[in-house]
Design a protein around this motif. Structure first.
Motif, PDB file in Angstrom:
ATOM      1  N   THR A  50      51.508  41.051  -6.287  1.00 55.16           N
ATOM      2  CA  THR A  50      51.345  41.886  -7.480  1.00 55.16           C
ATOM      3  C   THR A  50      52.114  41.317  -8.667  1.00 55.16           C
ATOM      4  O   THR A  50      51.695  41.495  -9.815  1.00 55.16           O
ATOM      5  CB  THR A  50      51.773  43.342  -7.213  1.00 55.16           C
ATOM      6  OG1 THR A  50      53.141  43.381  -6.794  1.00 55.16           O
ATOM      7  CG2 THR A  50      50.874  43.989  -6.180  1.00 55.16           C
ATOM      8  N   GLY A  51      53.205  40.628  -8.398  1.00 59.88           N
ATOM      9  CA  GLY A  51      53.931  39.961  -9.483  1.00 59.88           C
ATOM     10  C   GLY A  51      53.104  38.858 -10.108  1.00 59.88           C
ATOM     11  O   GLY A  51      53.047  38.714 -11.336  1.00 59.88           O
ATOM     12  N   LEU A  52      52.427  38.055  -9.271  1.00 62.70           N
ATOM     13  CA  LEU A  52      51.572  36.982  -9.784  1.00 62.70           C
ATOM     14  C   LEU A  52      50.332  37.531 -10.472  1.00 62.70           C
ATOM     15  O   LEU A  52      49.953  37.073 -11.554  1.00 62.70           O
ATOM     16  CB  LEU A  52      51.173  36.036  -8.645  1.00 62.70           C
ATOM     17  CG  LEU A  52      52.306  35.224  -8.020  1.00 62.70           C
ATOM     18  CD1 LEU A  52      51.810  34.459  -6.803  1.00 62.70           C
ATOM     19  CD2 LEU A  52      52.916  34.279  -9.044  1.00 62.70           C
ATOM     20  N   GLY A  54      50.086  40.381 -11.826  1.00 65.27           N
ATOM     21  CA  GLY A  54      50.543  41.084 -13.022  1.00 65.27           C
ATOM     22  C   GLY A  54      50.589  40.213 -14.257  1.00 65.27           C
ATOM     23  O   GLY A  54      50.562  40.721 -15.378  1.00 65.27           O
ATOM     24  N   VAL A  55      50.642  38.902 -14.068  1.00 64.00           N
ATOM     25  CA  VAL A  55      50.593  37.980 -15.207  1.00 64.00           C
ATOM     26  C   VAL A  55      49.247  38.100 -15.915  1.00 64.00           C
ATOM     27  O   VAL A  55      49.157  37.985 -17.142  1.00 64.00           O
ATOM     28  CB  VAL A  55      50.837  36.518 -14.738  1.00 64.00           C
ATOM     29  CG1 VAL A  55      50.592  35.527 -15.856  1.00 64.00           C
ATOM     30  CG2 VAL A  55      52.249  36.378 -14.187  1.00 64.00           C
ATOM     31  N   PHE A  56      48.189  38.354 -15.158  1.00 65.01           N
ATOM     32  CA  PHE A  56      46.836  38.413 -15.710  1.00 65.01           C
ATOM     33  C   PHE A  56      46.298  39.840 -15.844  1.00 65.01           C
ATOM     34  O   PHE A  56      45.430  40.098 -16.660  1.00 65.01           O
ATOM     35  CB  PHE A  56      45.873  37.603 -14.830  1.00 65.01           C
ATOM     36  CG  PHE A  56      46.312  36.182 -14.646  1.00 65.01           C
ATOM     37  CD1 PHE A  56      46.198  35.262 -15.679  1.00 65.01           C
ATOM     38  CD2 PHE A  56      46.876  35.770 -13.448  1.00 65.01           C
ATOM     39  CE1 PHE A  56      46.618  33.953 -15.523  1.00 65.01           C
ATOM     40  CE2 PHE A  56      47.297  34.465 -13.279  1.00 65.01           C
ATOM     41  CZ  PHE A  56      47.175  33.552 -14.316  1.00 65.01           C
ATOM     42  N   VAL A  57      46.785  40.742 -15.009  1.00 68.00           N
ATOM     43  CA  VAL A  57      46.292  42.121 -15.000  1.00 68.00           C
ATOM     44  C   VAL A  57      47.462  43.049 -15.338  1.00 68.00           C
ATOM     45  O   VAL A  57      48.345  43.252 -14.502  1.00 68.00           O
ATOM     46  CB  VAL A  57      45.703  42.498 -13.618  1.00 68.00           C
ATOM     47  CG1 VAL A  57      45.214  43.941 -13.617  1.00 68.00           C
ATOM     48  CG2 VAL A  57      44.611  41.538 -13.208  1.00 68.00           C
ATOM     49  N   PRO A  58      47.452  43.593 -16.549  1.00 65.47           N
ATOM     50  CA  PRO A  58      48.558  44.478 -16.935  1.00 65.47           C
ATOM     51  C   PRO A  58      48.682  45.670 -15.974  1.00 65.47           C
ATOM     52  O   PRO A  58      47.691  46.252 -15.565  1.00 65.47           O
ATOM     53  CB  PRO A  58      48.155  44.962 -18.339  1.00 65.47           C
ATOM     54  CG  PRO A  58      47.140  43.972 -18.825  1.00 65.47           C
ATOM     55  CD  PRO A  58      46.458  43.425 -17.608  1.00 65.47           C
ATOM     56  N   GLY A  59      49.904  45.974 -15.606  1.00 64.82           N
ATOM     57  CA  GLY A  59      50.161  47.120 -14.735  1.00 64.82           C
ATOM     58  C   GLY A  59      50.138  46.824 -13.248  1.00 64.82           C
ATOM     59  O   GLY A  59      50.573  47.656 -12.454  1.00 64.82           O
ATOM     60  N   ALA A  60      49.647  45.656 -12.831  1.00 66.93           N
ATOM     61  CA  ALA A  60      49.587  45.341 -11.404  1.00 66.93           C
ATOM     62  C   ALA A  60      50.980  45.275 -10.781  1.00 66.93           C
ATOM     63  O   ALA A  60      51.158  45.576  -9.600  1.00 66.93           O
ATOM     64  CB  ALA A  60      48.839  44.033 -11.169  1.00 66.93           C
ATOM     65  N   HIS A  61      51.957  44.911 -11.591  1.00 66.58           N
ATOM     66  CA  HIS A  61      53.328  44.812 -11.083  1.00 66.58           C
ATOM     67  C   HIS A  61      53.871  46.165 -10.608  1.00 66.58           C
ATOM     68  O   HIS A  61      54.818  46.227  -9.842  1.00 66.58           O
ATOM     69  CB  HIS A  61      54.249  44.235 -12.159  1.00 66.58           C
ATOM     70  CG  HIS A  61      54.486  45.184 -13.293  1.00 66.58           C
ATOM     71  ND1 HIS A  61      53.548  45.423 -14.272  1.00 66.58           N
ATOM     72  CD2 HIS A  61      55.547  45.986 -13.565  1.00 66.58           C
ATOM     73  CE1 HIS A  61      54.016  46.315 -15.117  1.00 66.58           C
ATOM     74  NE2 HIS A  61      55.232  46.678 -14.714  1.00 66.58           N
ATOM     75  N   ILE A  69      52.583  48.129  -8.542  1.00 69.26           N
ATOM     76  CA  ILE A  69      52.408  48.245  -7.082  1.00 69.26           C
ATOM     77  C   ILE A  69      53.654  47.698  -6.394  1.00 69.26           C
ATOM     78  O   ILE A  69      54.188  48.320  -5.473  1.00 69.26           O
ATOM     79  CB  ILE A  69      51.133  47.514  -6.619  1.00 69.26           C
ATOM     80  CG1 ILE A  69      49.895  48.191  -7.226  1.00 69.26           C
ATOM     81  CG2 ILE A  69      51.053  47.489  -5.091  1.00 69.26           C
ATOM     82  CD1 ILE A  69      48.614  47.406  -7.039  1.00 69.26           C
ATOM     83  N   GLY A  70      54.124  46.541  -6.849  1.00 68.60           N
ATOM     84  CA  GLY A  70      55.352  45.965  -6.301  1.00 68.60           C
ATOM     85  C   GLY A  70      56.549  46.866  -6.534  1.00 68.60           C
ATOM     86  O   GLY A  70      57.425  46.999  -5.674  1.00 68.60           O
ATOM     87  N   THR A  71      56.565  47.527  -7.685  1.00 62.52           N
ATOM     88  CA  THR A  71      57.642  48.463  -7.986  1.00 62.52           C
ATOM     89  C   THR A  71      57.602  49.641  -7.010  1.00 62.52           C
ATOM     90  O   THR A  71      58.646  50.094  -6.526  1.00 62.52           O
ATOM     91  CB  THR A  71      57.517  48.972  -9.442  1.00 62.52           C
ATOM     92  OG1 THR A  71      57.552  47.845 -10.324  1.00 62.52           O
ATOM     93  CG2 THR A  71      58.637  49.935  -9.792  1.00 62.52           C
ATOM     94  N   ALA A  72      56.403  50.123  -6.701  1.00 61.28           N
ATOM     95  CA  ALA A  72      56.266  51.226  -5.734  1.00 61.28           C
ATOM     96  C   ALA A  72      56.748  50.798  -4.352  1.00 61.28           C
ATOM     97  O   ALA A  72      57.405  51.570  -3.651  1.00 61.28           O
ATOM     98  CB  ALA A  72      54.816  51.694  -5.672  1.00 61.28           C
ATOM     99  N   VAL A  73      56.435  49.564  -3.943  1.00 55.94           N
ATOM    100  CA  VAL A  73      56.915  49.059  -2.655  1.00 55.94           C
ATOM    101  C   VAL A  73      58.440  48.987  -2.660  1.00 55.94           C
ATOM    102  O   VAL A  73      59.094  49.380  -1.688  1.00 55.94           O
ATOM    103  CB  VAL A  73      56.288  47.684  -2.327  1.00 55.94           C
ATOM    104  CG1 VAL A  73      56.976  47.035  -1.141  1.00 55.94           C
ATOM    105  CG2 VAL A  73      54.800  47.831  -2.070  1.00 55.94           C
ATOM    106  N   GLY A  74      59.016  48.522  -3.764  1.00 55.85           N
ATOM    107  CA  GLY A  74      60.472  48.481  -3.880  1.00 55.85           C
ATOM    108  C   GLY A  74      61.096  49.863  -3.781  1.00 55.85           C
ATOM    109  O   GLY A  74      62.119  50.056  -3.121  1.00 55.85           O
TER     110      GLY A  74
END
Length: 194
Positions: free
Chosen positions: A134-136, A138-145, A147-152
């Motif tokens: 999701t970090g990668l 997120g570079v191309f798709v705003p807001g995808a990061h 998901i990673g925040t939710a996992v954290g």
């Protein structure tokens, strides 16, 4: 003010190993998944996965009249199993301090089967992969990061609550289930060993 029952006393691997060698070993219940149990377990232990133990604790209670030591990877699930059995009225419970990891580190004997990744390692792989992907993305798709925040956030909650929803979900996969731990088989084994 509510009081929390005191946790079961723990038993060190060295003390348990002495009891096993003396022929006075308590009943050993390993509460890990069948897959984890098949990878490595203490000789003479019975596999009763935590979910099965919780569901059938009343049935197990009738066949556990001696000292019982609960075993898992590191002690967390064994502590949960102790709480469930203590609530059902089983006395004489102890938890193997440090679990199978400490048992092996002490050089005590284990029965080995096919090697599998333990649950903690699987959780790290899945959580890390989700955060990385999701970090990668997120570079191309705003807001995808997010998901990673939710996992954290989920991992943080798991640490604070001493539970792990991802581990529970991963334990349901065929890889981790292995042959199903049938309660009737376990009870039959407990009866025959009495």
């Amino acid at each position: 003010m509510s009081t929390t029952p005191a946790p079961a006393p723990s038993l060190t691997p060295a003390a348990l190993h002495r009891l096993v060698q003396d022929g006075s070993a308590p009943r050993l219940l390993d509460v890990r998944t069948p897959g984890e149990f098949r990878t490595a377990h203490i000789p003479g232990s019975y596999n009763v996965p935590l979910d099965t133990l919780r569901e059938h604790r009343a049935e197990l209670l009738n066949h556990l009249d001696e000292d019982v030591v609960l075993v898992c990877r590191s002690g967390q699930r064994a502590g949960q199993a102790e709480k469930a059995l203590a609530e059902a009225g089983l006395p004489n419970l102890r938890v193997l301090e440090g679990g199978i990891v400490a048992w092996e580190a002490a050089g005590a004997p284990v029965n080995r089967g096919p090697e599998r990744w333990d649950m903690e390692r699987q959780v790290r792989l899945v959580a890390g992969s989700i955060v990385l992907a999701t970090g990668l993305v997120g570079v191309f798709v705003p807001g995808a990061h997010l998901i990673g925040t939710a996992v954290g956030a989920g991992l943080t909650y798991a640490a604070v609550s001493n539970s792990c929803a991802m581990g529970v979900l991963l334990s349901k996969l065929p890889y981790n289930r292995g042959p199903r731990a049938d309660i009737r088989t376990v009870i039959t084994e407990l009866r025959s060993a009495s």
